[in-house]
Design an enzyme around this catalytic site. Structure first.
Site, PDB file in Angstrom:
ATOM      1  N   ASP A  81     -24.586  20.505  -6.921  1.00  0.00           N
ATOM      2  CA  ASP A  81     -23.715  19.497  -6.317  1.00  0.00           C
ATOM      3  C   ASP A  81     -24.095  19.333  -4.847  1.00  0.00           C
ATOM      4  OD1 ASP A  81     -21.646  18.009  -5.173  1.00  0.00           O
ATOM      5  OD2 ASP A  81     -20.074  19.020  -6.319  1.00  0.00           O
ATOM      6  N   SER A  90     -12.908  16.201  -7.210  1.00  0.00           N
ATOM      7  CA  SER A  90     -13.365  16.228  -5.826  1.00  0.00           C
ATOM      8  C   SER A  90     -12.182  16.541  -4.901  1.00  0.00           C
ATOM      9  CB  SER A  90     -14.065  14.911  -5.486  1.00  0.00           C
ATOM     10  OG  SER A  90     -14.815  15.027  -4.310  1.00  0.00           O
ATOM     11  N   HIS A 100     -22.465  15.849  -8.344  1.00  0.00           N
ATOM     12  CA  HIS A 100     -21.069  15.753  -7.910  1.00  0.00           C
ATOM     13  C   HIS A 100     -20.353  14.747  -8.798  1.00  0.00           C
ATOM     14  CE1 HIS A 100     -17.729  16.205  -5.126  1.00  0.00           C
ATOM     15  NE2 HIS A 100     -17.551  14.893  -5.213  1.00  0.00           N
TER      16      HIS A 100
END
Length: 326
Positions: A260, A134, A286
């Protein structure tokens, strides 16, 4: 290694939330070190001590993550089982104790990534790899692209669910159900910022920070000015990793699910450096990628990462569409 999405996790939201909140995390006995930074601050680094001569993997966590995040514990368990060494550096303020400097951390923090990786590289007695998830994945990609050949002491890299286009990702998080994720991040960011003002009065507008209802406003008040950006638009543009994918010279996997919720697949770049593999599975959410029957496991993602690091550099999505303009 194709991702086999379970039928019982039907969309990107379930595939994001369930692995993070519901699948038991493996136990990993990390060893912590505290490092003084060149600017008088500190970071905490959690280590897995493997066998001499085995690979060393560094993992940069995501926004408000830590070594306790599900993806960190899952990768840590895989490293333990293989006898590899690893390190999870905590971004400032994310290790359970407030940092000392006015700054926090941000998506384009390539200078911090550089300092950490160079210091950790001195400890490696085998191959040296870098991964990011991320926000940590975006910061790692920024460093790889900005450093180019100077980054080649890293033998391979992986970025998972990186917000490659921060502006488009920010727009997505501001709509519908996605606002839940923003509220989750702000619930931990705001208390940290309020505590910071006790040591640095006037660092930013307290009332404006507390009133922020989305990351765009929060970044405009805190993140952007605190880290040298003009405003949120300037930060989200200049810090986005999409601009440097064509400059990376280290073998790198960019793994993003098309569903995502943090960055819809339509905004993912389709072309990069020949050294970069763009792997965009249809599903995964995600940083989710749970597999198996209920309650599911977290094993697929760390094994996909390690497969690439060990030499699976040719597996990924075709790179045929033009790269997004910087």
């Amino acid at each position: 290694m194709d991702y086999p999405a379970p039928l019982w996790l039907p969309n990107g939201h379930f595939q994001t939330i369930y692995p993070a909140k519901c699948i038991p995390k493996p136990v990993v006995p990390f060893r912590r070190e505290r490092w003084d930074t060149p600017d008088g601050d500190f970071i905490d680094v959690d280590f897995i001590d493997g066998a001499p001569g085995q690979p060393f993997v560094v993992l940069f966590h995501g926004l408000e993550g830590s070594s306790d995040s599900h993806y960190c514990r899952a990768l840590g368990k895989e490293l333990l089982d293989r006898g590899w060494s690893g390190a999870i550096p905590h971004f400032r303020g994310c290790s359970g104790e407030a940092n000392l400097a006015p700054r926090f951390y941000h998506s384009g923090d390539a200078a911090e990534v550089d300092w950490v990786l160079r210091r950790l590289h001195r400890r490696a007695t085998g191959k040296f790899y870098a991964c990011g998830v991320s926000l940590g994945g975006n910061a790692l990609l920024r460093w790889l692209g900005e450093s180019q050949h100077a980054a080649e002491f890293v033998e391979a890299a992986v970025a998972v669910s990186a917000p490659l286009d921060l502006a488009r990702g920010g727009e997505a998080l501001g709509r519908g159900f996605n606002r839940l994720y923003q509220r989750m991040f702000l619930q931990t960011l705001k208390p940290k910022c309020a505590a910071k003002l006790a040591y640095f009065p006037g660092l930013f507008d307290r009332d404006a920070m507390l009133a922020a209802r989305d990351l765009y406003t929060f970044d405009n008040v805190v993140t952007a000015p605190l880290h040298g950006y003009r405003d949120t638009d300037d930060y989200w543009n200049r810090a986005s990793a999409k601009h440097v994918l064509g400059d990376i010279t280290v073998p790198t996997l960019v793994l993003n699910a098309l569903n995502d919720p943090f960055l819809p697949g339509v905004h993912l770049p389709r072309r990069a450096s020949p050294h970069v593999v763009l792997d965009y599975p249809e599903e995964g959410g995600h940083v989710g990628f749970a597999t198996g029957r209920m309650p599911g496991t977290l094993q697929w993602l760390p094994r996909r990462m390690i497969h690439f690091l060990e030499g699976g550099h040719s597996i990924g999505a075709p790179q045929s569409a033009p790269l997004c303009e910087a």
